[in-house]
Design a protein around this motif. Structure first.
Motif, PDB file in Angstrom:
ATOM      1  N   LEU A  52       0.824  -1.207   0.000  1.00  0.00           N
ATOM      2  CA  LEU A  52       0.000   0.000   0.000  1.00  0.00           C
ATOM      3  C   LEU A  52       0.861   1.261   0.000  1.00  0.00           C
ATOM      4  CD1 LEU A  52      -2.718  -1.102   2.568  1.00  0.00           C
ATOM      5  CD2 LEU A  52      -3.068  -0.729   0.141  1.00  0.00           C
ATOM      6  N   ASN A  53       1.887   1.261   0.833  1.00  0.00           N
ATOM      7  CA  ASN A  53       2.772   2.425   0.903  1.00  0.00           C
ATOM      8  C   ASN A  53       3.542   2.625  -0.400  1.00  0.00           C
ATOM      9  OD1 ASN A  53       2.105   3.235   3.519  1.00  0.00           O
ATOM     10  ND2 ASN A  53       3.525   1.775   4.429  1.00  0.00           N
ATOM     11  N   GLU A  54       3.913   1.512  -1.050  1.00  0.00           N
ATOM     12  CA  GLU A  54       4.629   1.592  -2.320  1.00  0.00           C
ATOM     13  C   GLU A  54       3.715   2.176  -3.399  1.00  0.00           C
ATOM     14  OE1 GLU A  54       7.661   1.454  -5.014  1.00  0.00           O
ATOM     15  OE2 GLU A  54       7.730   1.171  -2.843  1.00  0.00           O
ATOM     16  N   ASP A  55       2.462   1.736  -3.434  1.00  0.00           N
ATOM     17  CA  ASP A  55       1.485   2.288  -4.383  1.00  0.00           C
ATOM     18  C   ASP A  55       1.324   3.788  -4.176  1.00  0.00           C
ATOM     19  OD1 ASP A  55       1.031  -0.136  -5.529  1.00  0.00           O
ATOM     20  OD2 ASP A  55      -0.818  -0.558  -4.451  1.00  0.00           O
ATOM     21  N   LYS A  56       1.236   4.180  -2.922  1.00  0.00           N
ATOM     22  CA  LYS A  56       1.054   5.595  -2.576  1.00  0.00           C
ATOM     23  C   LYS A  56       2.283   6.411  -2.985  1.00  0.00           C
ATOM     24  CE  LYS A  56      -0.267   8.569   1.304  1.00  0.00           C
ATOM     25  NZ  LYS A  56      -0.507   8.627   2.757  1.00  0.00           N
ATOM     26  N   ARG A  57       3.458   5.884  -2.690  1.00  0.00           N
ATOM     27  CA  ARG A  57       4.706   6.585  -3.030  1.00  0.00           C
ATOM     28  C   ARG A  57       4.842   6.761  -4.548  1.00  0.00           C
ATOM     29  NH1 ARG A  57       6.976   3.492   1.282  1.00  0.00           N
ATOM     30  NH2 ARG A  57       7.572   1.860  -0.185  1.00  0.00           N
ATOM     31  N   GLU A  58       4.553   5.702  -5.297  1.00  0.00           N
ATOM     32  CA  GLU A  58       4.668   5.754  -6.752  1.00  0.00           C
ATOM     33  C   GLU A  58       3.697   6.774  -7.350  1.00  0.00           C
ATOM     34  OE1 GLU A  58       6.746   4.350  -8.995  1.00  0.00           O
ATOM     35  OE2 GLU A  58       7.904   3.684  -7.275  1.00  0.00           O
ATOM     36  N   SER A  59       2.459   6.761  -6.856  1.00  0.00           N
ATOM     37  CA  SER A  59       1.439   7.689  -7.364  1.00  0.00           C
ATOM     38  C   SER A  59       1.830   9.140  -7.076  1.00  0.00           C
ATOM     39  CB  SER A  59       0.082   7.384  -6.737  1.00  0.00           C
ATOM     40  OG  SER A  59      -0.379   6.118  -7.144  1.00  0.00           O
ATOM     41  N   GLU A  60       2.298   9.406  -5.861  1.00  0.00           N
ATOM     42  CA  GLU A  60       2.683  10.766  -5.483  1.00  0.00           C
ATOM     43  C   GLU A  60       3.914  11.230  -6.270  1.00  0.00           C
ATOM     44  OE1 GLU A  60       3.089  10.483  -1.261  1.00  0.00           O
ATOM     45  OE2 GLU A  60       0.951  10.855  -0.891  1.00  0.00           O
ATOM     46  N   LYS A  61       4.842  10.298  -6.527  1.00  0.00           N
ATOM     47  CA  LYS A  61       6.037  10.621  -7.325  1.00  0.00           C
ATOM     48  C   LYS A  61       5.627  10.962  -8.754  1.00  0.00           C
ATOM     49  CE  LYS A  61      10.367   8.607  -8.988  1.00  0.00           C
ATOM     50  NZ  LYS A  61      11.196   7.372  -9.056  1.00  0.00           N
ATOM     51  N   GLU A  62       4.740  10.144  -9.323  1.00  0.00           N
ATOM     52  CA  GLU A  62       4.259  10.382 -10.689  1.00  0.00           C
ATOM     53  C   GLU A  62       3.525  11.721 -10.783  1.00  0.00           C
ATOM     54  OE1 GLU A  62       1.741   8.002 -14.159  1.00  0.00           O
ATOM     55  OE2 GLU A  62       1.857   7.187 -12.137  1.00  0.00           O
ATOM     56  N   LYS A  63       2.733  12.021  -9.759  1.00  0.00           N
ATOM     57  CA  LYS A  63       1.996  13.285  -9.727  1.00  0.00           C
ATOM     58  C   LYS A  63       2.968  14.470  -9.684  1.00  0.00           C
ATOM     59  CE  LYS A  63      -1.267  15.952  -6.921  1.00  0.00           C
ATOM     60  NZ  LYS A  63      -1.995  16.012  -5.637  1.00  0.00           N
ATOM     61  N   ALA A  64       3.977  14.385  -8.834  1.00  0.00           N
ATOM     62  CA  ALA A  64       4.955  15.473  -8.695  1.00  0.00           C
ATOM     63  C   ALA A  64       5.710  15.701 -10.010  1.00  0.00           C
ATOM     64  CB  ALA A  64       5.940  15.155  -7.570  1.00  0.00           C
ATOM     65  N   GLU A  65       6.121  14.601 -10.671  1.00  0.00           N
ATOM     66  CA  GLU A  65       6.841  14.710 -11.935  1.00  0.00           C
ATOM     67  C   GLU A  65       5.956  15.324 -13.023  1.00  0.00           C
ATOM     68  OE1 GLU A  65       8.158  10.744 -12.697  1.00  0.00           O
ATOM     69  OE2 GLU A  65       9.879  10.883 -11.345  1.00  0.00           O
ATOM     70  N   ASN A  66       4.699  14.905 -13.056  1.00  0.00           N
ATOM     71  CA  ASN A  66       3.754  15.421 -14.056  1.00  0.00           C
ATOM     72  C   ASN A  66       3.512  16.919 -13.850  1.00  0.00           C
ATOM     73  OD1 ASN A  66       1.616  14.546 -16.200  1.00  0.00           O
ATOM     74  ND2 ASN A  66       0.493  15.843 -14.777  1.00  0.00           N
ATOM     75  N   GLU A  67       3.335  17.322 -12.585  1.00  0.00           N
ATOM     76  CA  GLU A  67       3.098  18.738 -12.281  1.00  0.00           C
ATOM     77  C   GLU A  67       4.322  19.581 -12.625  1.00  0.00           C
ATOM     78  OE1 GLU A  67       1.918  18.801  -8.199  1.00  0.00           O
ATOM     79  OE2 GLU A  67      -0.194  18.421  -8.655  1.00  0.00           O
ATOM     80  N   LYS A  68       5.499  19.044 -12.354  1.00  0.00           N
ATOM     81  CA  LYS A  68       6.744  19.755 -12.661  1.00  0.00           C
ATOM     82  C   LYS A  68       6.868  19.964 -14.173  1.00  0.00           C
ATOM     83  CE  LYS A  68      11.747  19.494 -11.939  1.00  0.00           C
ATOM     84  NZ  LYS A  68      12.865  18.674 -11.393  1.00  0.00           N
ATOM     85  N   LEU A  69       6.586  18.913 -14.945  1.00  0.00           N
ATOM     86  CA  LEU A  69       6.654  18.993 -16.400  1.00  0.00           C
ATOM     87  C   LEU A  69       5.607  19.957 -16.944  1.00  0.00           C
ATOM     88  CD1 LEU A  69       8.060  17.859 -18.895  1.00  0.00           C
ATOM     89  CD2 LEU A  69       6.382  16.010 -18.926  1.00  0.00           C
TER      90      LEU A  69
END
Length: 237
Positions: free
Chosen positions: A174-191
């Protein structure tokens, strides 16, 4: 009149003609500059429009990521109940194991009081229950009741270990899913922010080009009006 210098007609015509041609040449240069700016503006608009499309695609992706994060949060919430259930099962299993251990201690005390010394020596000589169970050469001497107690105790301990491992695995997933989603969100927002910033730069360049085009258009119109005026004056003679 004395002192008056008359300019021959041919000379006047030549000056006018030269002035008109010069104005036409200047108009041509202004037109060429205007065209160059217009072409540059088109390139800016193409880049701006491409970035706009990319930003829109990132917005769609952002929405998908947000939905994924919401789904992960819902999954976490759902699994929190499952984790609490596992924790309760672990607590119950630990209580059962304690009761089973207490029962075995009472059984040992009973055997001691009734003189079953050989059996007691085997039990007391073992460092732990696991070691006792490994004493396979003595198992035939253990009463069925005692063997059942040990088996149940061992099963409870194993069950508890399995449940704890299951809990840790679920938490990590669960924590890995959450970490991956938040990382993807941060990268997308940065781009998305970077592309939006670049798009704003092109918006500014396009605005500047429009201003220059407007300026050249005015100068060209002024030149055309001046040329028309010179031609009219020439024709009036």
């Amino acid at each position: 009149a004395l002192g008056t210098v008359l300019i021959p007609f041919e000379r006047v015509v030549s000056v006018k003609a030269t002035s008109i041609n010069e104005q036409k040449r200047e108009k041509k240069k202004l037109t060429e500059k205007k065209k160059a700016i217009e072409e540059e503006k088109e390139r800016f608009e193409e880049k701006r429009n491409r970035l706009q499309k990319e930003v829109e695609e990132l917005d769609v992706k952002k929405q998908a990521i947000e939905e994924k994060i919401d789904a992960t949060k819902a999954k976490i919430k759902k699994n929190e109940k499952a984790l609490k259930k596992i924790e309760r099962e672990i607590g119950i299993a630990e209580d059962i194991a304690k009761d089973q251990y207490d029962t075995m201690k009472k059984r040992i005390r009973y055997m001691y009081e009734n003189g079953e010394t050989e059996y007691i020596d085997i039990i007391l000589g073992s460092a732990n229950v696991g070691e006792l169970l490994n004493q396979t050469e003595y198992m035939t001497d253990i009463a069925e009741y005692d063997n059942s107690l040990l088996d149940k105790y061992n099963a409870t301990i194993e069950y508890t270990k399995d449940k704890k491992a299951e809990k840790e695995k679920k938490l990590e997933e669960l924590n890995e899913d959450k970490r991956e989603s938040e990382k993807e969100k941060a990268e997308n927002e940065k781009l998305s922010e970077a592309k939006s910033g670049k798009k704003s730069e092109f918006d500014a360049l396009i605005k500047e080009a429009d201003s220059k085009i407007s300026g050249y258009s005015k100068q060209i119109a002024d030149k055309e009006a001046y040329i028309d005026k010179l031609i009219a004056e020439e024709e009036a003679k």
